[in-house]
Each structure stands twice: as structure tokens, then as C-alpha cells.
Design a protein around this motif. Sequence first.
Motif, PDB file in Angstrom:
ATOM      1  N   MET A   1      10.557 -20.761  52.630  1.00  0.00           N
ATOM      2  CA  MET A   1       9.560 -21.792  52.823  1.00  0.00           C
ATOM      3  C   MET A   1       8.421 -21.289  53.691  1.00  0.00           C
ATOM      4  O   MET A   1       7.519 -22.023  54.002  1.00  0.00           O
ATOM      5  N   ALA A   2       8.514 -20.046  54.091  1.00  0.00           N
ATOM      6  CA  ALA A   2       7.485 -19.471  54.952  1.00  0.00           C
ATOM      7  C   ALA A   2       6.113 -19.539  54.284  1.00  0.00           C
ATOM      8  O   ALA A   2       5.103 -19.618  54.971  1.00  0.00           O
ATOM      9  N   ASP A   3       6.076 -19.521  52.963  1.00  0.00           N
ATOM     10  CA  ASP A   3       4.797 -19.597  52.266  1.00  0.00           C
ATOM     11  C   ASP A   3       4.196 -20.992  52.340  1.00  0.00           C
ATOM     12  O   ASP A   3       2.994 -21.162  52.252  1.00  0.00           O
ATOM     13  N   PHE A   4       5.032 -22.019  52.500  1.00  0.00           N
ATOM     14  CA  PHE A   4       4.550 -23.399  52.537  1.00  0.00           C
ATOM     15  C   PHE A   4       4.018 -23.773  53.917  1.00  0.00           C
ATOM     16  O   PHE A   4       2.930 -24.314  54.042  1.00  0.00           O
ATOM     17  N   TRP A   5       4.799 -23.479  54.953  1.00  0.00           N
ATOM     18  CA  TRP A   5       4.423 -23.876  56.310  1.00  0.00           C
ATOM     19  C   TRP A   5       3.391 -22.924  56.893  1.00  0.00           C
ATOM     20  O   TRP A   5       3.404 -21.739  56.618  1.00  0.00           O
ATOM     21  N   ASP A   6       2.502 -23.465  57.733  1.00  0.00           N
ATOM     22  CA  ASP A   6       1.541 -22.621  58.452  1.00  0.00           C
ATOM     23  C   ASP A   6       2.273 -21.793  59.505  1.00  0.00           C
ATOM     24  O   ASP A   6       1.905 -20.657  59.765  1.00  0.00           O
ATOM     25  N   SER A   7       3.299 -22.392  60.121  1.00  0.00           N
ATOM     26  CA  SER A   7       4.154 -21.657  61.057  1.00  0.00           C
ATOM     27  C   SER A   7       5.523 -22.316  61.064  1.00  0.00           C
ATOM     28  O   SER A   7       5.661 -23.484  60.728  1.00  0.00           O
ATOM     29  N   GLU A   8       6.538 -21.538  61.425  1.00  0.00           N
ATOM     30  CA  GLU A   8       7.896 -22.076  61.539  1.00  0.00           C
ATOM     31  C   GLU A   8       8.675 -21.252  62.544  1.00  0.00           C
ATOM     32  O   GLU A   8       8.437 -20.058  62.707  1.00  0.00           O
ATOM     33  N   LYS A  29       2.222 -27.786  59.686  1.00  0.00           N
ATOM     34  CA  LYS A  29       1.385 -27.773  58.483  1.00  0.00           C
ATOM     35  C   LYS A  29       0.118 -28.555  58.796  1.00  0.00           C
ATOM     36  O   LYS A  29       0.184 -29.707  59.246  1.00  0.00           O
ATOM     37  N   ASN A  30      -1.019 -27.941  58.591  1.00  0.00           N
ATOM     38  CA  ASN A  30      -2.316 -28.581  58.845  1.00  0.00           C
ATOM     39  C   ASN A  30      -2.385 -29.190  60.246  1.00  0.00           C
ATOM     40  O   ASN A  30      -2.822 -30.324  60.428  1.00  0.00           O
ATOM     41  N   LYS A  33       2.975 -31.210  63.531  1.00  0.00           N
ATOM     42  CA  LYS A  33       4.272 -30.606  63.818  1.00  0.00           C
ATOM     43  C   LYS A  33       5.401 -31.461  63.262  1.00  0.00           C
ATOM     44  O   LYS A  33       5.337 -32.694  63.294  1.00  0.00           O
ATOM     45  N   TYR A  34       6.444 -30.771  62.766  1.00  0.00           N
ATOM     46  CA  TYR A  34       7.587 -31.424  62.139  1.00  0.00           C
ATOM     47  C   TYR A  34       8.878 -30.737  62.575  1.00  0.00           C
ATOM     48  O   TYR A  34       8.861 -29.600  63.024  1.00  0.00           O
ATOM     49  N   VAL A  35       9.988 -31.439  62.369  1.00  0.00           N
ATOM     50  CA  VAL A  35      11.325 -30.865  62.490  1.00  0.00           C
ATOM     51  C   VAL A  35      11.884 -30.827  61.072  1.00  0.00           C
ATOM     52  O   VAL A  35      11.854 -31.834  60.356  1.00  0.00           O
ATOM     53  N   ASP A  36      12.370 -29.672  60.649  1.00  0.00           N
ATOM     54  CA  ASP A  36      12.924 -29.489  59.305  1.00  0.00           C
ATOM     55  C   ASP A  36      14.404 -29.154  59.427  1.00  0.00           C
ATOM     56  O   ASP A  36      14.764 -28.190  60.117  1.00  0.00           O
ATOM     57  N   ILE A  37      15.257 -29.953  58.784  1.00  0.00           N
ATOM     58  CA  ILE A  37      16.701 -29.727  58.762  1.00  0.00           C
ATOM     59  C   ILE A  37      17.067 -29.548  57.296  1.00  0.00           C
ATOM     60  O   ILE A  37      16.949 -30.486  56.504  1.00  0.00           O
ATOM     61  N   ARG A  38      17.473 -28.332  56.918  1.00  0.00           N
ATOM     62  CA  ARG A  38      17.610 -28.011  55.500  1.00  0.00           C
ATOM     63  C   ARG A  38      18.816 -27.133  55.220  1.00  0.00           C
ATOM     64  O   ARG A  38      19.173 -26.263  56.019  1.00  0.00           O
ATOM     65  N   VAL A  39      19.442 -27.357  54.056  1.00  0.00           N
ATOM     66  CA  VAL A  39      20.525 -26.505  53.581  1.00  0.00           C
ATOM     67  C   VAL A  39      19.914 -25.254  52.953  1.00  0.00           C
ATOM     68  O   VAL A  39      18.995 -25.356  52.129  1.00  0.00           O
ATOM     69  N   PHE A  40      20.417 -24.093  53.367  1.00  0.00           N
ATOM     70  CA  PHE A  40      20.015 -22.817  52.771  1.00  0.00           C
ATOM     71  C   PHE A  40      21.222 -22.256  52.027  1.00  0.00           C
ATOM     72  O   PHE A  40      22.354 -22.391  52.481  1.00  0.00           O
ATOM     73  N   TYR A  60       7.159 -35.017  64.319  1.00  0.00           N
ATOM     74  CA  TYR A  60       7.581 -35.056  65.721  1.00  0.00           C
ATOM     75  C   TYR A  60       7.611 -36.491  66.246  1.00  0.00           C
ATOM     76  O   TYR A  60       8.434 -36.835  67.073  1.00  0.00           O
ATOM     77  N   ASP A  61       6.694 -37.338  65.758  1.00  0.00           N
ATOM     78  CA  ASP A  61       6.622 -38.726  66.212  1.00  0.00           C
ATOM     79  C   ASP A  61       7.933 -39.474  65.980  1.00  0.00           C
ATOM     80  O   ASP A  61       8.239 -40.421  66.699  1.00  0.00           O
ATOM     81  N   ASN A  62       8.716 -39.081  64.975  1.00  0.00           N
ATOM     82  CA  ASN A  62       9.969 -39.757  64.649  1.00  0.00           C
ATOM     83  C   ASN A  62      11.189 -39.092  65.279  1.00  0.00           C
ATOM     84  O   ASN A  62      12.301 -39.630  65.201  1.00  0.00           O
TER      85      ASN A  62
END
Length: 75
Positions: A1-8, A29-30, A33-40, A60-62
Motif C-alpha cells: 500500500m506504500a504506493d497509495f499512502w503519501d507516508s506510512e 494521505k493529502n 492522518k489515519y490509523v490503518d489496521i489491516r490483514v496482510f 485520527y479524529d476517531n
Amino acid sequence: MADFWDSEELVGKIVKNSREEIHIKTVEKNKKKYVDIRVFWYDSNSDTFKPSQKGVTMAYDNYNEFKEIIAGIQI
């Protein structure tokens, strides 16, 4: 997902089984800021873990509300 996010930044990993891990990341992204919890899942052809569609990304607000809900779980 590195191609999608501006930074991670990887915060931590949880081993789900021999072929899957749950990755917890802070991402941006743009300038939001977000928190991403994902199955790899493990790709034996490339010997790497790759992101699946199984997961959630929250602003982040949530995050504080999410943290309070998780803390309230009785185990």
C-alpha cells in the motif's frame, strides 16, 4: 500500500496464523492522518507479506473513540 499512502509507519504486527499478520500503521494521505489496521497475507513467490482488502482505516479524529470502545471490552 506504500504506493497509495503519501507516508506510512508500521506501529506493530500481530501474527494471525502462518500465512497472515495484522499490521497496525499510522498513515497519511493529502495531509490527513489515519490509523490503518489491516490483514496482510504471505506471498511465497516474493517471500513478502502483502496487504489484503480486509481491514479498516480511520481518521485520527476517531481514534480516541475507538480506543475507548476497545478498552471497554470485557475479557
